[in-house]
Scaffold this motif. Structure first.
Motif, PDB file in Angstrom:
ATOM      1  N   PHE A 309       0.801  -1.225   0.000  1.00 12.70           N
ATOM      2  CA  PHE A 309       0.000   0.000   0.000  1.00 12.70           C
ATOM      3  C   PHE A 309       0.831   1.272   0.000  1.00 12.70           C
ATOM      4  CE2 PHE A 309       0.191  -2.006   4.180  1.00 12.70           C
ATOM      5  CZ  PHE A 309       0.799  -1.035   4.963  1.00 12.70           C
ATOM      6  N   ARG A 482      -1.453  -2.602  -5.405  1.00 14.77           N
ATOM      7  CA  ARG A 482      -0.632  -1.472  -4.975  1.00 14.77           C
ATOM      8  C   ARG A 482      -1.548  -0.311  -4.623  1.00 14.77           C
ATOM      9  NH1 ARG A 482       2.129  -3.681  -9.345  1.00 14.77           N
ATOM     10  NH2 ARG A 482       1.196  -2.246 -10.844  1.00 14.77           N
ATOM     11  N   SER A 484      -4.096   2.314  -3.060  1.00 18.33           N
ATOM     12  CA  SER A 484      -5.318   2.234  -2.264  1.00 18.33           C
ATOM     13  C   SER A 484      -5.948   0.845  -2.317  1.00 18.33           C
ATOM     14  CB  SER A 484      -6.314   3.288  -2.739  1.00 18.33           C
ATOM     15  OG  SER A 484      -6.650   3.091  -4.101  1.00 18.33           O
ATOM     16  N   ALA A 486      -4.338  -2.017  -2.379  1.00 21.39           N
ATOM     17  CA  ALA A 486      -3.600  -2.813  -1.397  1.00 21.39           C
ATOM     18  C   ALA A 486      -3.968  -2.397   0.022  1.00 21.39           C
ATOM     19  CB  ALA A 486      -2.103  -2.659  -1.630  1.00 21.39           C
ATOM     20  N   ARG A 487      -4.109  -1.097   0.234  1.00 22.88           N
ATOM     21  CA  ARG A 487      -4.519  -0.627   1.571  1.00 22.88           C
ATOM     22  C   ARG A 487      -5.868  -1.220   1.959  1.00 22.88           C
ATOM     23  NH1 ARG A 487      -6.513   5.034   1.060  1.00 22.88           N
ATOM     24  NH2 ARG A 487      -8.277   3.781   0.340  1.00 22.88           N
ATOM     25  N   ASP A 488      -6.838  -1.162   1.053  1.00 24.16           N
ATOM     26  CA  ASP A 488      -8.172  -1.663   1.370  1.00 24.16           C
ATOM     27  C   ASP A 488      -8.162  -3.174   1.590  1.00 24.16           C
ATOM     28  OD1 ASP A 488      -9.026   0.922   1.083  1.00 24.16           O
ATOM     29  OD2 ASP A 488      -9.897   0.640  -0.912  1.00 24.16           O
ATOM     30  N   THR A 490      -5.642  -4.919   2.732  1.00 25.22           N
ATOM     31  CA  THR A 490      -4.985  -5.155   4.019  1.00 25.22           C
ATOM     32  C   THR A 490      -5.919  -4.842   5.171  1.00 25.22           C
ATOM     33  OG1 THR A 490      -2.848  -4.593   3.007  1.00 25.22           O
ATOM     34  CG2 THR A 490      -2.966  -4.604   5.410  1.00 25.22           C
TER      35      THR A 490
END
Length: 501
Positions: A309, A482, A484, A486-488, A490
């Motif tokens: 992320f 990658r 946002s 990946a952030r979501d 995670t």
């Protein structure tokens, strides 16, 4: 599948300037794992504290305590060196020397030093008990936060920050009490911050054989257990997962019925004890490729691919310049010789390509000293940018080519569409995973070859294009998402783990 994580380290590395440290790292890892196996076989109680098995924490702690021990390094090169045995810094170093590294008179010296250490510790025991802090660690006030981010430094707290912003109201940070600046920074971000204090524990809290190392591990376990007792968390989250404290927190949490998650923060191209025998509820890796590489050395670990992320979501490859990514200097893999070779390559590249900007990035925990900065800045087209000032995604967006010896950023460059040049001055048989064999980058060992490769990549028309498709294929395997996305992914995994079965 058979993983190179175990097999590539077994071969003898090519000896070159800086290569001796890699051979030592491999031998140290083998010695620690062999010692731990023997102790578990002969006396497993050595590793127990309050019912917790801290054997893996011991392995990681022994590695980090000994990897820079100059006496052990000398004994690795010359096992019969008696004076080196007298320079060993810790009880664990003396134990490893006596059982594995030393031979002849040096072995006797190591054993003698170990016995002398026990005698001296016993003589000081009564006096030290009067001056030690209370064995009761700090217990924070009860706080409701289902997800607890464990941040041992500001670097790791910043790594967690995109997740924490998304989870606001559902998370808190757990930090060491002695990291005052870190506590203040987390409070300024407006997150609940809890802290633990590792006080003293009685001698012999763990096995006498591992002595001071065991006492340190027991102290951490006691403090982290008290900290979790003051929270109402359902999930603890650690970065990287290779430190003794990460493992101890996971074991303490497990006993309390709290899940643990390890989020990949970097990548080690060499095997060492911190990345063996992992056992978190789940390890969230950047992509399936990392799970495949780690699986053989971590048979109990469950993996999930959630992406990176901190990287940009696309692969723009719109930059025009070059980025050099440094590791440390004297005590790092490759040592001073490897660092000097990289410095020389920066200077030669800046002189050969005066029309481009040459960006130089020190490692987050190894800033340049004034002498190195002044030396580099004598070249008018060199720009030094620190990780604190320029996020990696921004640094990669400005360049077409990156250069490193063995950094995680080699793989992150591929994900960003930047062709990596691996300047292997550290003795690795090859970077792992083998980027060059996949035609996703170039790996060279000699200074002249590195300079020639850089000039060709940046001046020859179409030289970079041959790497595009292989880089895209490797990026797809090692980075499931990658930015946002990946952030979501995670955050979704963390909420799932916190919810429980």
């Amino acid at each position: 599948m058979k993983s190179e994580f175990l097999t590539h380290a077994a071969g003898k590395p090519a000896q070159q300037p800086g290569g001796e440290s890699y051979a030592y790292y491999v031998a140290l890892t083998d010695a620690i794992l062999a010692l731990s196996k023997r102790i578990r076989r002969d006396d497993p109680a050595q590793f127990l504290y309050d019912g917790l098995d801290l054997s893996h924490a011991f392995e990681a702690s022994a590695y980090f305590a000994c990897v820079h021990d100059r006496g052990l390094q000398i004994l690795h090169a010359n096992p019969r060196n008696f004076p080196a045995a007298l320079r060993l810094k810790s009880q664990i170093a003396r134990l490893l020397a006596a059982e594995t590294f030393a031979g002849g008179p040096a072995a006797g010296a190591a054993r003698w030093m170990r016995r002398l250490h026990h005698i001296a510790r016993g003589a000081k025991h009564v006096a030290q008990r009067r001056t030690e802090k209370s064995a009761r660690p700090h217990a924070p006030a009860a706080m409701q936060a289902p997800i607890i981010f464990f941040a041992r430094s500001i670097r790791f707290a910043r790594y967690f920050l995109p997740l924490a912003h998304t989870l606001r109201g559902e998370c808190a940070f757990l930090v060491p009490a002695w990291e005052g600046a870190l506590r203040r920074q987390v409070a300024e971000w407006d997150f609940p911050v809890l802290f633990y204090h590792a006080g003293g524990v009685p001698r012999g809290a763990m096995g006498r054989l591992i002595d001071d190392c065991g006492r340190h591990l027991a102290s951490q376990a006691q403090a982290l257990d008290a900290a979790l007792g003051g929270m109402q968390g359902r999930l603890v989250v650690v970065p990287e997962g290779n430190s003794p404290e990460d493992e101890i927190l996971a074991r303490v949490a497990e006993r309390r019925g709290i899940a643990s998650a390890c989020i990949q923060q970097g990548w080690s191209p060499i095997r060492h004890p911190g990345f063996c025998n992992l056992n978190y509820s789940e390890m969230l890796v950047w992509g399936d490729g990392f799970a495949d590489l780690l699986a053989a050395a971590n048979p109990r670990q469950r993996f999930a691919s959630t992406g990176n992320f901190h990287l940009a979501a696309d692969m723009p490859a719109s930059g025009t310049d070059i980025l050099f990514l440094f590791q440390g200097f004297d005590d790092w893999l490759g040592g001073r010789a490897g660092a000097e070779a990289m410095l020389t390559l920066v200077e030669r590249t800046a002189a050969a390509l005066p029309e481009i900007s040459v960006f130089v990035r020190p490692h987050p925990v190894a800033p340049f000293c004034a002498e190195v900065s002044n030396r580099l800045l004598r070249n008018p087209n060199v720009r030094i940018e620190t990780p604190a000032d320029v996020p990696l995604a921004q640094a990669l967006a400005k360049v077409r080519v990156s250069v490193s010896a063995y950094s995680t950023t080699i793989l992150e460059s591929i994900a960003a569409g930047v062709v990596p040049v691996i300047f292997n001055t550290v003795g690795l048989p090859h970077y792992w995973p083998d980027v060059a064999a996949a035609n996703a980058g170039i790996e060279v060992r000699e200074l002249e070859a590195a300079q020639a490769a850089l000039v060709q990549l940046l001046r020859k028309q179409g030289a970079l294009e041959a790497f595009r498709e292989p880089m895209a294929a490797m990026a797809s395997r090692f980075f499931s998402a990658r930015g946002s996305a990946a952030r979501d992914a995670t955050v979704s995994a963390l909420r799932r783990l916190a919810k429980g079965p």
